[in-house]
Design a protein around this motif. Structure first.
Motif, PDB file in Angstrom:
ATOM      1  N   ALA A   1       0.843  -1.190   0.000  1.00 50.23           N
ATOM      2  CA  ALA A   1       0.000   0.000   0.000  1.00 50.23           C
ATOM      3  C   ALA A   1       0.882   1.245   0.000  1.00 50.23           C
ATOM      4  CB  ALA A   1      -0.904  -0.010   1.227  1.00 50.23           C
ATOM      5  N   GLU A   2       0.403   2.319  -0.624  1.00 51.98           N
ATOM      6  CA  GLU A   2       1.203   3.543  -0.671  1.00 51.98           C
ATOM      7  C   GLU A   2       1.516   4.056   0.731  1.00 51.98           C
ATOM      8  OE1 GLU A   2       1.290   7.794  -3.119  1.00 51.98           O
ATOM      9  OE2 GLU A   2      -0.550   6.594  -3.024  1.00 51.98           O
ATOM     10  N   GLY A   3       0.568   3.859   1.645  1.00 48.79           N
ATOM     11  CA  GLY A   3       0.800   4.284   3.022  1.00 48.79           C
ATOM     12  C   GLY A   3       1.971   3.568   3.673  1.00 48.79           C
ATOM     13  N   THR A   4       2.245   2.356   3.216  1.00 52.53           N
ATOM     14  CA  THR A   4       3.385   1.608   3.763  1.00 52.53           C
ATOM     15  C   THR A   4       4.689   2.313   3.463  1.00 52.53           C
ATOM     16  OG1 THR A   4       2.172  -0.472   3.480  1.00 52.53           O
ATOM     17  CG2 THR A   4       4.568  -0.632   3.759  1.00 52.53           C
ATOM     18  N   ILE A   5       4.791   2.892   2.272  1.00 54.57           N
ATOM     19  CA  ILE A   5       6.004   3.635   1.912  1.00 54.57           C
ATOM     20  C   ILE A   5       6.217   4.778   2.895  1.00 54.57           C
ATOM     21  CG2 ILE A   5       7.052   5.164   0.191  1.00 54.57           C
ATOM     22  CD1 ILE A   5       5.818   3.448  -1.975  1.00 54.57           C
TER      23      ILE A   5
END
Length: 223
Positions: free
Chosen positions: A57-61
């Motif tokens: 997920a982009e939030g993981t980045i």
């Protein structure tokens, strides 16, 4: 991703996992970022694209890297301190310490050496060349980790060939700049800007050497 790129990434990711063990997701993010930054450049890349390629997920980045800039720095900084600087000095030692009868012989050894380096580490070399001019932090790191040490080793070599009359008596920094510009220009065109052209590598190496030695003058060349 090609098998060659996959093997290269596996090798390079070891550098990021030495000091601080990274999770599998972090390594996937770094791998994806290297691919995307090398292919599209930092400005044209998006964290959403990197996330998709990394299968996170982009939030993981953003849990691991606060900004896209921090992600870029996390890729380049270790490569300069752990790979580029040691590799440049270690691999250059055999070139810089050898005794060459002519500047032409020295140039040929340098060009062959740098070709092997660029071919082996092309993705990160692309990122460095694309991004250093636009990020003062990267420029400073490069000057500290690589450029300063290399210039210190090259200057006495230039001065030796000036002393025996093989190089014109211009400032050694100018001679290095002109030499480096020609070699870097060849490498950039060959492996980054126009790799799809049909290159006669041996001939191009020879042309580059002769250009450094004699320019584009039509005057008869000595010897």
């Amino acid at each position: 991703m090609s098998d060659q790129m996959e093997l290269w990434l596996q090798e390079q990711l070891k550098f990021y996992d030495e000091d601080e063990k990274k999770t599998e997701k972090q390594l996937r993010i770094l791998s994806a970022a290297i691919e995307v930054f090398a292919e599209k450049g930092y400005a044209a890349s998006s964290t959403s694209e990197i996330a998709q390629k990394a299968a996170v997920a982009e939030g993981t980045i953003f849990r691991h890297y606060k900004t896209k800039k921090e992600l870029l720095l996390s890729i380049v900084a270790p490569m300069m301190t752990k790979l580029l600087a040691p590799f440049v000095l270690r691999d250059f030692t055999k070139v810089l310490d050898a005794d060459y009868a002519s500047y032409e012989q020295f140039l040929r050894a340098v060009i062959v050496n740098r070709i092997e380096f660029v071919k082996k580490h092309l993705p990160v070399v692309k990122i460095l060349l694309q991004e250093i001019p636009f990020h003062p932090e990267l420029k400073e790191q490069f000057l500290d980790a690589v450029a300063g040490q290399v210039l210190g080793r090259l200057t006495p070599i230039i001065e030796k060939f000036q002393a025996n009359g093989q190089i014109v008596p211009i400032p050694s920094k100018t001679a290095l700049r002109l030499t480096g510009s020609a070699i870097l220009g060849f490498l950039a065109m060959r492996y980054m800007l126009l790799p799809h052209l049909e290159w006669e590598d041996e001939q191009e190496i020879e042309h580059t050497i002769q250009f450094i030695l004699y320019g584009l003058s039509t005057s008869e060349r000595p010897g």
